[in-house]
Enzyme design. Structure first.
Site, PDB file in Angstrom:
ATOM      1  N   SER A  59      12.207  23.608  12.087  1.00  0.00           N
ATOM      2  CA  SER A  59      12.490  22.497  12.999  1.00  0.00           C
ATOM      3  C   SER A  59      11.435  22.374  14.093  1.00  0.00           C
ATOM      4  O   SER A  59      11.170  21.284  14.580  1.00  0.00           O
ATOM      5  CB  SER A  59      13.833  22.706  13.694  1.00  0.00           C
ATOM      6  OG  SER A  59      14.855  22.916  12.780  1.00  0.00           O
ATOM      7  N   HIS A  63      10.485  18.679   6.596  1.00  0.00           N
ATOM      8  CA  HIS A  63      11.555  18.836   7.569  1.00  0.00           C
ATOM      9  C   HIS A  63      12.692  17.877   7.244  1.00  0.00           C
ATOM     10  O   HIS A  63      12.619  16.675   7.499  1.00  0.00           O
ATOM     11  CB  HIS A  63      11.007  18.596   8.985  1.00  0.00           C
ATOM     12  CG  HIS A  63      12.028  18.803  10.046  1.00  0.00           C
ATOM     13  ND1 HIS A  63      12.091  18.059  11.196  1.00  0.00           N
ATOM     14  CD2 HIS A  63      13.053  19.690  10.133  1.00  0.00           C
ATOM     15  CE1 HIS A  63      13.103  18.468  11.940  1.00  0.00           C
ATOM     16  NE2 HIS A  63      13.693  19.445  11.312  1.00  0.00           N
ATOM     17  N   ASN A 108      12.260  15.878  16.868  1.00  0.00           N
ATOM     18  CA  ASN A 108      12.861  16.859  17.784  1.00  0.00           C
ATOM     19  C   ASN A 108      12.104  16.940  19.103  1.00  0.00           C
ATOM     20  O   ASN A 108      12.684  17.294  20.135  1.00  0.00           O
ATOM     21  CB  ASN A 108      12.947  18.235  17.116  1.00  0.00           C
ATOM     22  CG  ASN A 108      14.113  18.298  16.138  1.00  0.00           C
ATOM     23  OD1 ASN A 108      14.989  17.444  16.149  1.00  0.00           O
ATOM     24  ND2 ASN A 108      14.119  19.310  15.270  1.00  0.00           N
ATOM     25  N   GLU A 110      10.666  14.404   7.456  1.00  0.00           N
ATOM     26  CA  GLU A 110       9.375  14.454   8.144  1.00  0.00           C
ATOM     27  C   GLU A 110       8.441  15.308   7.296  1.00  0.00           C
ATOM     28  O   GLU A 110       8.786  16.452   6.955  1.00  0.00           O
ATOM     29  CB  GLU A 110       9.518  15.085   9.538  1.00  0.00           C
ATOM     30  CG  GLU A 110      10.065  14.137  10.583  1.00  0.00           C
ATOM     31  CD  GLU A 110      10.097  14.751  11.983  1.00  0.00           C
ATOM     32  OE1 GLU A 110       9.986  13.996  12.948  1.00  0.00           O
ATOM     33  OE2 GLU A 110      10.250  15.987  12.115  1.00  0.00           O
TER      34      GLU A 110
HETATM   35  P1  NAI Z   1      21.458  29.119   8.364  1.00  0.00           P
HETATM   36  O1  NAI Z   1      21.577  30.251   9.271  1.00  0.00           O
HETATM   37  O2  NAI Z   1      22.659  28.284   8.041  1.00  0.00           O
HETATM   38  O3  NAI Z   1      20.857  29.602   6.971  1.00  0.00           O
HETATM   39  C1  NAI Z   1      19.776  30.473   6.828  1.00  0.00           C
HETATM   40  C2  NAI Z   1      19.953  31.226   5.528  1.00  0.00           C
HETATM   41  O4  NAI Z   1      18.749  31.884   5.203  1.00  0.00           O
HETATM   42  C3  NAI Z   1      21.047  32.287   5.570  1.00  0.00           C
HETATM   43  O5  NAI Z   1      21.979  32.009   4.532  1.00  0.00           O
HETATM   44  C4  NAI Z   1      20.304  33.597   5.336  1.00  0.00           C
HETATM   45  O6  NAI Z   1      21.056  34.498   4.552  1.00  0.00           O
HETATM   46  C5  NAI Z   1      19.064  33.123   4.606  1.00  0.00           C
HETATM   47  N1  NAI Z   1      17.898  34.009   4.779  1.00  0.00           N
HETATM   48  C6  NAI Z   1      17.409  34.510   5.917  1.00  0.00           C
HETATM   49  N2  NAI Z   1      16.300  35.246   5.668  1.00  0.00           N
HETATM   50  C7  NAI Z   1      16.090  35.175   4.345  1.00  0.00           C
HETATM   51  C8  NAI Z   1      15.111  35.722   3.470  1.00  0.00           C
HETATM   52  N3  NAI Z   1      14.139  36.466   3.935  1.00  0.00           N
HETATM   53  N4  NAI Z   1      15.196  35.442   2.150  1.00  0.00           N
HETATM   54  C9  NAI Z   1      16.190  34.674   1.666  1.00  0.00           C
HETATM   55  N5  NAI Z   1      17.140  34.141   2.447  1.00  0.00           N
HETATM   56  C10 NAI Z   1      17.097  34.389   3.765  1.00  0.00           C
HETATM   57  O7  NAI Z   1      20.301  28.194   8.963  1.00  0.00           O
HETATM   58  P2  NAI Z   1      20.022  26.653   8.752  1.00  0.00           P
HETATM   59  O8  NAI Z   1      20.728  25.869   9.772  1.00  0.00           O
HETATM   60  O9  NAI Z   1      20.214  26.317   7.318  1.00  0.00           O
HETATM   61  O10 NAI Z   1      18.466  26.550   9.102  1.00  0.00           O
HETATM   62  C11 NAI Z   1      17.467  26.992   8.234  1.00  0.00           C
HETATM   63  C12 NAI Z   1      16.143  26.426   8.668  1.00  0.00           C
HETATM   64  O11 NAI Z   1      16.231  25.023   8.673  1.00  0.00           O
HETATM   65  C13 NAI Z   1      15.711  26.810  10.066  1.00  0.00           C
HETATM   66  O12 NAI Z   1      14.309  26.943  10.074  1.00  0.00           O
HETATM   67  C14 NAI Z   1      16.136  25.630  10.902  1.00  0.00           C
HETATM   68  O13 NAI Z   1      15.379  25.480  12.068  1.00  0.00           O
HETATM   69  C15 NAI Z   1      15.861  24.496   9.938  1.00  0.00           C
HETATM   70  N6  NAI Z   1      16.605  23.273  10.174  1.00  0.00           N
HETATM   71  C16 NAI Z   1      17.921  23.310  10.541  1.00  0.00           C
HETATM   72  C17 NAI Z   1      18.615  22.127  10.750  1.00  0.00           C
HETATM   73  C18 NAI Z   1      20.067  22.148  11.105  1.00  0.00           C
HETATM   74  O14 NAI Z   1      20.593  21.118  11.546  1.00  0.00           O
HETATM   75  N7  NAI Z   1      20.781  23.234  10.904  1.00  0.00           N
HETATM   76  C19 NAI Z   1      17.960  20.816  10.615  1.00  0.00           C
HETATM   77  C20 NAI Z   1      16.600  20.902  10.153  1.00  0.00           C
HETATM   78  C21 NAI Z   1      15.957  22.091   9.975  1.00  0.00           C
END
Ligand code: NAI
Ligand code: 3HC
Length: 698
Positions: A406, A427, A477, A439
């Site tokens: 993000s 993104h 953002n 994006e």
């Molecule tokens: P989340 O915490 O829901 O999911 C992250 C997942 O990645 C977890 O299930 C975790 O087990 C897994 N994980 C962590 N390290 C890992 C690894 N080394 N190998 C495999 N799996 C691994 O987080 P979320 O919200 O899905 O965000 C993920 C990314 O997306 C972040 O970079 C965030 O900034 C970005 N993002 C989030 C948005 C949102 O609204 N939640 C919107 C746009 C981007």
């Protein structure tokens, strides 16, 4: 001129073929051609019927939108429609592809309509800030009744041939070449001695409760005026003789043509199509993508996997543990099941996608053959760099390595690999299988064909893809952080979060900023504030009242309490009284005497912050053109489409007035309100953001 309509006689039937690629829009030349060809058909004594067909992929996609805003030239479309309908010959329309807006109006002026099974019809004028202007508000309710006509006109939705036949909009459906099918139908009608059937001579539609319908459509439009006007136009069909009703419709159409809403929506229509047109990609072929890897199956990873599966790609998702992989599986199952519920896919398709096209793994080796990987792990640079190092080791040469970060620096992530030319930011927005915005973040070393692959993937997933440069928060953002801060400042100075939400909803957003925070989770902003605190400029004002909510475990909707209190089974929340206690305590601590903010002032400050940061984003080259920013806000942040986007809105309000506002606010806080250099330049040179869009297109 008349070469836009070809004329050919087939026995007793004159075939008028509209040939105006790509979608047979009803330009001036087409309208004039139609008039001339109708004359020609009537002058031919061997002709008893006229068949209207379209060349290429559609019957007619409607009026030529590029002519809107210019001086209208005769013959006008209603004249063409009346000319067709009043012909003594039997007129048949054979429809294929889309018949939209003026296209459906031409068809409704024919005496009979036959369509291909795949044909679609609709009146999308409201999506352009207009109502139908060539008789559809008068003719359609005569065919299908007022209520249904209002539903179709105010929603702007496209209707399949089957539904159109059930409603009586088309008389028959037959598969085949539109001309062949149309000729056979016209011959049949002639043989049966079918009479001409002008819709205008049909009885007027029965009245409904016009005022109640008007009020409910107006409310649903969140400030958009065209759909509500359409109700009044249909009312005219019920209450006035046809010719008078047509005049009333035309008057409303022209009144709407003069509005900012019409300008805003047409800007959105063309910008949505222009975002993907990047000169540097003109001759660049994207890489072939058939399989996609996703790392991390949390909120975003599961959504991205769902979007990819729904577009027919095979997906390999890698999680850290079997437990996490199982959780990802059930998230994707949930997303796909919701698609089944909405009728988007069948249960069989759901099973095939979940148990066939999707593979779950805990080992990165599973990614050795995929064509593109999207990383969606925790938002932490160290974790991301580690993941990209591993991807570099396992992925095949030519695999595109994308991050869904993000805010983080895509250059730094790319540097964790030996192939930064293959690294890009993709993104997505949450929920990733629903939100239309993507994006495409281009880092210093990203190869053009990798950018082209990002755009091709976006298209396949049905996204509106916008190119962005690398900076903290990219386009969306980064701008969000600024207008969100403006809202925070207003709360410190005297407004309530609830007043701000209400003012922003009244501006046309679906939700206000504090409602959005509650939905996204207050813990996200809290974590960001904590991360940024050590490097925060001492002149920056950041409210602490939201931290108090978080410290008590209130993270918004997911915990039932945040700025609002959410009761089970109830839509929306009610203001949380604790919030103002925290706010008032903080004001007292800071020595602030609160003052009143009117709705107008809230909107002006919020928008000034948004426009100012957007101008910086364009000025810094993070967004190429103002229209790119407009589309990011429209498709990712709920900006009201009828206002076109923040920079189109700024043009319409007038840039000098906006700059004056910003300079005025700067007298209270000259750290936050630093006018964007680009905004100042445009004002100095008496230019607009749209001039920059036009310059880029030239
Ligand atoms: P989340 O915490 O829901 O999911 C992250 C997942 O990645 C977890 O299930 C975790 O087990 C897994 N994980 C962590 N390290 C890992 C690894 N080394 N190998 C495999 N799996 C691994 O987080 P979320 O919200 O899905 O965000 C993920 C990314 O997306 C972040 O970079 C965030 O900034 C970005 N993002 C989030 C948005 C949102 O609204 N939640 C919107 C746009 C981007
Ligand atoms: N006028 C002018 N240009 C049009 C157009 C129109 N009505 N409809 C589409 N185009 C152009 C697009 O701008 C695009 O141009 P580009 O190639 O230079 O970018 C090209 O035609 C192809 O369009 P799409 O890329 O959108 O192609 P799709 O196949 O995805 O979609 C479509 C085709 C469904 C026809 C879609 O373009 C569309 O929805 N068009 C708008 C239809 C519409 O709103 N009609 C109502 C007009 S208002 C009216 O009729 C008023 C009347 O009541 C008086």
């Amino acid at each position: 001129m008349t070469d836009k309509i070809t004329y050919e006689r087939q026995g007793e039937i004159a075939v008028l073929r509209i040939t105006n690629p790509p979608v047979n829009a009803l330009s001036h030349a087409v309208r004039q051609g139609m008039m001339e060809r109708m004359d020609e058909a009537e002058a031919d004594e061997n002709v008893r019927a006229v068949l209207i067909v379209g060349e290429g992929r559609a019957f007619i996609a409607g009026a030529d939108i590029r002519e809107f805003g210019k001086t209208p030239l005769e013959p006008h479309l209603p004249d063409v429609c009346n000319r067709i309908e009043s012909s003594p010959l039997l007129v048949v329309a054979s429809m294929h592809g889309v018949s939209l807006g003026g296209g459906l109006e031409v068809a409704l002026s024919a005496h009979y309509r036959i369509a291909q099974p795949s044909a679609r019809v609709g009146l999308p004028e409201v999506n352009l800030g207009l109502i139908p202007g060539a008789g559809a508000t008068q003719r359609l309710p005569r065919v299908i009744g007022a209520e249904m006509a209002i539903e179709i006109i105010t929603s702007g939705r496209q209707i399949g041939a089957g539904e159109a036949e059930d409603l009586g909009i088309v008389d028959a459906i037959e598969e085949g070449d539109p001309e062949t099918v149309g000729l056979a139908y016209a011959e049949r009608l002639l043989a049966e001695g079918a009479a001409r059937r002008p819709v205008s001579e049909m009885p007027a539609p029965a009245p409904i409760d016009w005022d109640a319908t008007y009020a409910s459509v107006l409310k649903r439009g969140r400030g958009q005026i065209a759909p509500a006007q359409a109700v009044r136009a249909v009312q005219a069909a019920s209450e006035l003789p046809f010719a008078e009703g047509l005049k009333a419709e035309r008057q409303m159409f022209w009144d709407l043509m003069k509005t900012d809403q019409r300008q805003g929506m047409i800007h959105a229509f063309f910008s949505e199509r222009a975002v993907g047109a990047l000169p540097e990609l003109k001759d660049v072929a994207p890489r072939d993508v058939k399989s996609v890897g996703v790392i991390g199956g949390g909120t975003m990873g599961a959504g991205i996997a769902t979007a990819a599966l729904l577009s027919g790609l095979s997906v390999t998702l890698v999680e850290m543990t079997q437990e996490a992989a199982d959780a990802a599986h059930s998230r994707i199952d949930g997303n796909l099941s919701a698609a089944v519920k909405r009728g988007k896919i069948s249960r069989e398709k759901h099973d095939a996608l979940l148990n066939g096209a999707l593979t779950l793994a805990t080992d990165y080796d599973a990614l050795s053959e995929v064509d593109l990987v999207v990383e969606a792990v925790f938002e932490d640079m160290e974790v991301k760099r580690e993941v990209f190092g591993r991807l570099d080791a396992v992925c095949k040469p030519g695999c595109v390595l994308a991050t869904n970060t993000s805010y983080l620096d895509v250059n730094e992530i790319a540097a964790a690999t030996r192939r930064p030319e293959d690294v890009i930011g993709l993104h997505f927005f949450s929920p990733a299988h629903v939100m239309k915005l993507l994006e495409i973040v281009v880092a210093d070393a990203t190869a053009p064909e990798v950018v082209a692959t990002g755009f091709a993937l976006g298209k396949r997933l049905g996204k509106v893809s916008v190119r962005a440069g690398v900076c903290d928060g990219f386009i969306g953002n980064r701008i969000l952080a600024t207008f969100r801060a403006a809202a925070d400042h207003m709360v410190l100075d005297g407004a309530t979060p609830f007043e701000i939400d209400s003012a922003i909803r009244n501006f046309g957003f679906a939700m206000g900023p504090f409602e959005v925070s509650d939905l996204a989770g207050l813990d996200i902003g809290w974590a960001t504030r904590k991360r940024k605190a050590p490097t925060l400029d001492p002149r920056a004002r950041v409210g602490r009242y939201a931290d108090r909510l978080c410290e008590e475990g209130n993270f918004g909707q997911k915990t039932g309490k945040g700025f609002y209190i959410y009761e089970k089974d109830q839509r929306g929340g009610t203001p949380n009284p604790q919030v103002m206690e925290y706010v008032e305590a903080e004001r007292a601590e800071r020595g602030i005497t609160p003052r009143d903010f009117s709705e107008d002032e809230i909107q002006r400050r919020y928008m000034a912050a948004m426009v100012n940061e957007a101008a910086k984003v364009v000025g810094d080259g993070i967004a190429r053109r103002p229209l790119d920013v407009d589309m990011v806000l429209l498709f990712g942040y709920g900006f009201p489409r009828y206002r076109g986007g923040p920079l189109k809105w700024a043009d319409m309000v007038g840039l000098p007035a906006l700059l004056a506002d910003i300079e005025g606010y700067a007298q209270e806080d000259d750290f936050f309100w630093q006018p964007a250099p680009l905004l100042k330049t445009l004002v100095d040179k008496e230019r607009t953001f749209d001039d920059l869009n036009k310059e880029a297109a030239a």
